[in-house]
Design an enzyme around this catalytic site. Structure first.
Site, mmCIF file in Angstrom:
data_model
loop_
_atom_site.group_PDB
_atom_site.id
_atom_site.type_symbol
_atom_site.label_atom_id
_atom_site.label_comp_id
_atom_site.label_asym_id
_atom_site.label_seq_id
_atom_site.Cartn_x
_atom_site.Cartn_y
_atom_site.Cartn_z
ATOM 1 N N CYS A 115 0.828 -1.198 0.000
ATOM 2 C CA CYS A 115 0.000 0.000 0.000
ATOM 3 C C CYS A 115 0.876 1.268 0.000
ATOM 4 O O CYS A 115 1.529 1.550 -0.980
ATOM 5 C CB CYS A 115 -0.994 -0.036 1.158
ATOM 6 S SG CYS A 115 -2.392 1.085 0.912
ATOM 7 N N HIS A 216 -3.640 -5.011 0.363
ATOM 8 C CA HIS A 216 -3.131 -5.474 1.661
ATOM 9 C C HIS A 216 -3.145 -7.005 1.745
ATOM 10 O O HIS A 216 -4.043 -7.594 2.347
ATOM 11 C CB HIS A 216 -3.967 -4.875 2.798
ATOM 12 C CG HIS A 216 -3.615 -3.455 3.112
ATOM 13 N ND1 HIS A 216 -2.593 -3.106 3.973
ATOM 14 C CD2 HIS A 216 -4.136 -2.289 2.654
ATOM 15 C CE1 HIS A 216 -2.499 -1.786 4.043
ATOM 16 N NE2 HIS A 216 -3.417 -1.267 3.247
ATOM 17 N N GLU A 218 -1.454 -8.916 3.572
ATOM 18 C CA GLU A 218 -1.315 -9.425 4.958
ATOM 19 C C GLU A 218 -2.666 -9.656 5.614
ATOM 20 O O GLU A 218 -2.760 -10.399 6.584
ATOM 21 C CB GLU A 218 -0.446 -8.461 5.789
ATOM 22 C CG GLU A 218 -1.145 -7.234 6.362
ATOM 23 C CD GLU A 218 -1.390 -6.129 5.324
ATOM 24 O OE1 GLU A 218 -1.092 -6.317 4.128
ATOM 25 O OE2 GLU A 218 -1.880 -5.052 5.744
#
Ligand SMILES: [Mn+2]
Length: 242
Positions: A115, A216, A218
């Site tokens: 990001c 994102h 993660e």
């Protein structure tokens, strides 16, 4: 066997209420820590500092660098004045991360930018970003209201790029950004776009592993194995040096 040490860049905030009001704190989201652990690395938090020699030591001790998400970059860094919709900037964080990236690229240590981190990678290489995506530029929703792991929009990858060998030619991603890379910068190439043309990933043409993604991953490692594979590719590249 020694596992690769992955430096995770910190974010900061100031406590608002209570007896600790006004206290500046540094933090990373747990999802980054968990993703690096799941991918076989040892996560190490890198607090924001601005002294060059100390940043050099931070990077020298790491095998790889994970640039995390966060607020906006200072537009002065790419030669612009702030637009009205610019969010909060943290100048010390910009200084810290830009130097870390420059050092990592010089040492050819693997870098994964997420990001904001994707934008840091671009700007560190002389690229530019959109300070705020207008409705003309972004015709699909890039700042979703849905849950963090919800895959809201399509990302199309450039055939043959490094990222495509990990994720395939198409992937559904979450999306939490109002900025985006406009031009990738020296040595970097665009490796993925959303269907409205917004750049969703960049990668270095010659570095062992230097990749930035606008979404994102993660937050998606439990719902899409490809997102964990991205972290595994990064950690494995970081382990290749020894
Ligand atoms: Mn997006």
């Amino acid at each position: 066997m020694r596992k690769p040490l992955i430096g995770i860049t910190a974010n900061q905030f100031v406590t608002e209420g209570g007896i600790m009001a006004g206290t500046k704190r540094q933090f990373v989201s747990d999802a980054y820590v968990r993703s690096i652990l799941s991918a076989g690395g040892v996560p190490v938090l890198l607090p924001i500092i601005t002294e060059q020699s100390a940043i050099e030591q931070q990077l020298a001790a790491m095998d790889g660098l994970l640039l995390t998400g966060g607020g906006d970059m200072q537009p002065q860094l790419f030669g612009e004045e702030p637009v009205p919709a610019l969010g909060k900037v943290i100048p010390e964080r910009d200084t810290h991360e830009l130097l870390l990236v420059a050092l990592a690229l010089k040492a050819d240590k693997p870098v994964l930018g997420i990001c904001r981190g994707c934008q840091v990678l671009a700007i560190a290489s002389g690229g530019t970003i959109y300070q705020h995506l207008s409705a003309d530029e972004a015709t699909i929703q890039h700042d979703q209201n849905s849950p963090a792991d919800y895959a809201g929009h399509t990302v199309l990858l450039e055939p043959g790029c490094k990222l495509a060998t990990i994720l395939g030619d198409k992937v559904m991603t979450n999306s939490f950004h109002h900025q985006a890379v406009k031009s990738a910068g020296r040595g970097l190439t665009v490796s993925a776009r959303a269907k409205d043309g917004i750049i969703e990933a960049i990668e270095h043409e010659t570095a062992a592993f230097a990749v930035g993604v606008q979404w994102h991953p993660e937050l998606m490692i439990d719902s899409n194995p490809a997102m964990l594979a991205l972290f595994e590719a990064f950690v494995s590249a970081a382990g290749r040096k020894y």
